[in-house]
Design an enzyme around this catalytic site. Sequence first.
Site, PDB file in Angstrom:
ATOM      1  N   GLY A   1       0.905  -1.405  -0.113  1.00 26.52           N
ATOM      2  CA  GLY A   1       0.012   0.153  -0.052  1.00 26.52           C
ATOM      3  C   GLY A   1       0.861   1.445  -0.008  1.00 26.52           C
ATOM      4  O   GLY A   1       0.337   2.333   0.018  1.00 26.52           O
TER       5      GLY A   1
ATOM      6  N   GLU B   1       4.753  -6.060   2.009  1.00 27.65           N
ATOM      7  CA  GLU B   1       4.481  -6.697   0.800  1.00 27.65           C
ATOM      8  C   GLU B   1       3.852  -5.681  -0.427  1.00 27.65           C
ATOM      9  O   GLU B   1       2.804  -5.791  -0.795  1.00 27.65           O
ATOM     10  CB  GLU B   1       3.429  -7.758   0.978  1.00 27.65           C
ATOM     11  CG  GLU B   1       2.251  -7.537   1.671  1.00 27.65           C
ATOM     12  CD  GLU B   1       1.222  -8.814   1.846  1.00 27.65           C
ATOM     13  OE1 GLU B   1       1.710  -9.909   2.081  1.00 27.65           O
ATOM     14  OE2 GLU B   1       0.074  -8.663   1.686  1.00 27.65           O
ATOM     15  N   PRO B   2       4.698  -4.698  -0.641  1.00 24.74           N
ATOM     16  CA  PRO B   2       4.341  -3.774  -1.576  1.00 24.74           C
ATOM     17  C   PRO B   2       4.351  -4.311  -3.257  1.00 24.74           C
ATOM     18  O   PRO B   2       5.103  -5.101  -3.338  1.00 24.74           O
ATOM     19  CB  PRO B   2       5.350  -2.706  -1.279  1.00 24.74           C
ATOM     20  CG  PRO B   2       6.589  -3.615  -1.255  1.00 24.74           C
ATOM     21  CD  PRO B   2       6.183  -4.655  -0.250  1.00 24.74           C
ATOM     22  N   GLY B   3       3.384  -3.800  -3.788  1.00 20.18           N
ATOM     23  CA  GLY B   3       3.157  -4.044  -5.289  1.00 20.18           C
ATOM     24  C   GLY B   3       3.888  -2.604  -6.101  1.00 20.18           C
ATOM     25  O   GLY B   3       4.861  -2.564  -6.726  1.00 20.18           O
ATOM     26  N   ARG B   4       2.780  -1.710  -5.919  1.00 17.88           N
ATOM     27  CA  ARG B   4       2.863  -0.532  -6.490  1.00 17.88           C
ATOM     28  C   ARG B   4       4.452   0.179  -6.307  1.00 17.88           C
ATOM     29  O   ARG B   4       4.954   0.833  -7.269  1.00 17.88           O
ATOM     30  CB  ARG B   4       1.945   0.571  -6.051  1.00 17.88           C
ATOM     31  CG  ARG B   4       2.050   1.955  -6.844  1.00 17.88           C
ATOM     32  CD  ARG B   4       0.975   2.823  -6.041  1.00 17.88           C
ATOM     33  NE  ARG B   4      -0.226   2.293  -5.772  1.00 17.88           N
ATOM     34  CZ  ARG B   4      -1.307   2.312  -6.639  1.00 17.88           C
ATOM     35  NH1 ARG B   4      -1.230   2.578  -7.571  1.00 17.88           N
ATOM     36  NH2 ARG B   4      -2.363   1.526  -6.023  1.00 17.88           N
TER      37      ARG B   4
ATOM     38  N   ARG C   1      -6.895   2.540 -14.918  1.00 15.84           N
ATOM     39  CA  ARG C   1      -6.732   3.266 -13.810  1.00 15.84           C
ATOM     40  C   ARG C   1      -7.537   4.673 -13.773  1.00 15.84           C
ATOM     41  O   ARG C   1      -8.325   5.149 -12.779  1.00 15.84           O
ATOM     42  CB  ARG C   1      -5.457   3.438 -13.396  1.00 15.84           C
ATOM     43  CG  ARG C   1      -4.798   2.280 -12.863  1.00 15.84           C
ATOM     44  CD  ARG C   1      -3.719   2.124 -12.372  1.00 15.84           C
ATOM     45  NE  ARG C   1      -3.754   2.487 -10.606  1.00 15.84           N
ATOM     46  CZ  ARG C   1      -3.442   3.811 -10.423  1.00 15.84           C
ATOM     47  NH1 ARG C   1      -2.966   4.743 -11.084  1.00 15.84           N
ATOM     48  NH2 ARG C   1      -3.569   3.908  -9.018  1.00 15.84           N
TER      49      ARG C   1
ATOM     50  N   CYS D   1     -14.762   3.573 -27.248  1.00 11.91           N
ATOM     51  CA  CYS D   1     -16.076   3.754 -27.451  1.00 11.91           C
ATOM     52  C   CYS D   1     -16.694   4.140 -26.036  1.00 11.91           C
ATOM     53  O   CYS D   1     -17.927   3.234 -25.748  1.00 11.91           O
ATOM     54  CB  CYS D   1     -16.783   2.977 -28.559  1.00 11.91           C
ATOM     55  SG  CYS D   1     -16.153   3.167 -30.117  1.00 11.91           S
TER      56      CYS D   1
ATOM     57  N   TYR E   1      -0.147  -2.215 -11.987  1.00 12.07           N
ATOM     58  CA  TYR E   1      -1.707  -2.110 -12.327  1.00 12.07           C
ATOM     59  C   TYR E   1      -1.916  -1.601 -13.704  1.00 12.07           C
ATOM     60  O   TYR E   1      -3.160  -0.776 -13.990  1.00 12.07           O
ATOM     61  CB  TYR E   1      -2.629  -1.668 -11.192  1.00 12.07           C
ATOM     62  CG  TYR E   1      -2.147  -2.195  -9.937  1.00 12.07           C
ATOM     63  CD1 TYR E   1      -2.707  -3.559  -9.468  1.00 12.07           C
ATOM     64  CD2 TYR E   1      -1.518  -1.347  -8.923  1.00 12.07           C
ATOM     65  CE1 TYR E   1      -2.085  -3.819  -8.207  1.00 12.07           C
ATOM     66  CE2 TYR E   1      -1.040  -1.737  -7.592  1.00 12.07           C
ATOM     67  CZ  TYR E   1      -1.503  -3.105  -7.195  1.00 12.07           C
ATOM     68  OH  TYR E   1      -1.291  -3.817  -6.074  1.00 12.07           O
TER      69      TYR E   1
HETATM   70  N1  LLP Z   1      -0.814  -7.094  -0.315  1.00 15.59           N
HETATM   71  C1  LLP Z   1      -2.309  -7.613  -0.617  1.00 15.59           C
HETATM   72  C2  LLP Z   1      -2.997  -8.512   0.395  1.00 15.59           C
HETATM   73  C3  LLP Z   1      -2.944  -6.918  -1.672  1.00 15.59           C
HETATM   74  O1  LLP Z   1      -4.231  -7.140  -1.801  1.00 15.59           O
HETATM   75  C4  LLP Z   1      -2.152  -5.741  -2.252  1.00 15.59           C
HETATM   76  C5  LLP Z   1      -2.901  -5.127  -3.445  1.00 15.59           C
HETATM   77  C6  LLP Z   1      -0.828  -5.547  -1.990  1.00 15.59           C
HETATM   78  C7  LLP Z   1      -0.182  -6.466  -1.208  1.00 15.59           C
HETATM   79  C8  LLP Z   1      -0.021  -4.579  -2.665  1.00 15.59           C
HETATM   80  O2  LLP Z   1      -0.694  -3.174  -2.554  1.00 15.59           O
HETATM   81  P1  LLP Z   1      -0.026  -2.138  -3.337  1.00 15.59           P
HETATM   82  O3  LLP Z   1       1.402  -1.981  -2.549  1.00 15.59           O
HETATM   83  O4  LLP Z   1       0.335  -2.146  -4.772  1.00 15.59           O
HETATM   84  O5  LLP Z   1      -0.644  -0.831  -3.227  1.00 15.59           O
HETATM   85  N2  LLP Z   1      -5.584  -1.811  -8.832  1.00 15.59           N
HETATM   86  C9  LLP Z   1      -5.381  -0.852  -7.856  1.00 15.59           C
HETATM   87  C10 LLP Z   1      -4.693  -1.510  -6.750  1.00 15.59           C
HETATM   88  C11 LLP Z   1      -5.495  -2.465  -5.894  1.00 15.59           C
HETATM   89  C12 LLP Z   1      -4.379  -3.246  -5.005  1.00 15.59           C
HETATM   90  C13 LLP Z   1      -5.154  -4.564  -4.441  1.00 15.59           C
HETATM   91  N3  LLP Z   1      -4.299  -5.019  -3.652  1.00 15.59           N
HETATM   92  C14 LLP Z   1      -4.886   0.291  -8.585  1.00 15.59           C
HETATM   93  O6  LLP Z   1      -4.579   0.337  -9.557  1.00 15.59           O
HETATM   94  O7  LLP Z   1      -4.424   1.481  -7.695  1.00 15.59           O
END
Ligand code: LLP
Length: 387
Positions: free
Chosen positions: A233, A269-272, A308, A339, A368
Amino acid sequence: MTRQEHHPSMPQPAWWLRRRDEILKIADGQLNAYVYELETVRQSVQRLRDLQSIDRVLYAMKANFNPHLLRLLASLKVDFECVSPGEVEHLLRVVPDLDKSRILFTPNFAPREDYQWSRDLGIQVTLDNLYPLQAWPEIFAGQKIFLRVDPGQGHGHHEHVKTAGDRSKFGIPRFEVDELVSLVEKAGADVVGIHAHSGSGIPEPDSWGQVATELARIAARFENVSVLDLGGGLGVPGRADEQAFDLQAMDQALALVKARLPGYEFWLEPGRYLVAEAGILLTHVTQLKGKGNRRYIGVGTGMNALIRPALYDAYHEIVNLTRYGDPLAETANIVGLICETGDTFGVDRPMPVSHENDVIVIANAGAYGRVMSSRYNLREPPQEIVI
Ligand code: LLP
């Protein structure tokens, strides 16, 4: 009149400005492409490695499962958080020598078979409802499990991405903890980790310290918990003049909590955070028009490639790379070719006078982006290029 130029408050220009000539050359060959820079991912990993209070970093691969990025992250000793058997299988296919102990499996409202599957494969699973323990306790007998709890307060850049609090479907609520303790005991499971993920795109650095405190309260109800997984997050600002996420403030807040809770490892556990800035969506100007008092710049891709802005009103910086440095002489909506009226990448953006075939960069698209793309209108999603 302002110019499109590097903002003074930013420490350094974005990688795609430093490598402008190369990017323009790549754009020469195709109408649209996602381009990822590996060095930017490496730097993001290093910043997280430098945190004193974090013991383990797992990449939430839902953000971007490009094989080159996954291999790079694995080689940098980042582990992985997966949410579906499909993600786990893809990961093991592209990083075949990955030890399964480096994977955490966090399904949500998944069918019974997914839990059986992860047990048979020996992958660490996280339960985020009481239901699996109530209905299928035999699956978890003698198993080490993580529990995802709802820390009570959701955060994030949009309502859709808040994953805690009364209005979110995720996590075991705190008022169910007594029942949880007895279900775990009945099932004969061994709780080794407590997890929370309160949302995505969180700018406030103290959020994780508060989550850790909440999780520790629940961890104390089980004998063998050694891990508090604080979720992902971490915010990544969309606007060029916004402050970067304050990692040091997060680290300091966590260090204070950790000093009070010496028995626990802290995981993130970051993604973004790991991949957003590393990716851009490249496209070209297709058509131009004025209607009423509004200017439109049309580009060669749309919400099928990057949903997004349409889905979350997300802000992505948009730059005419061909004319970078020209005066920002007009204000325009940058729109796609799908469209739907919602197929708009940016509203009222200052832009240089633009022409057909100019190269457009849509920034911060590494997370994403491609993973949420579709073939809507039977427009193919852009290919991915890694540099
Ligand atoms: N851990 C869990 C259990 C999650 O569900 C998620 C994201 C993450 C970690 C990683 O979160 P991050 O660090 O990437 O914020 N599609 C949306 C974001 C959805 C995130 C879903 N879960 C967007 O484009 O902003």
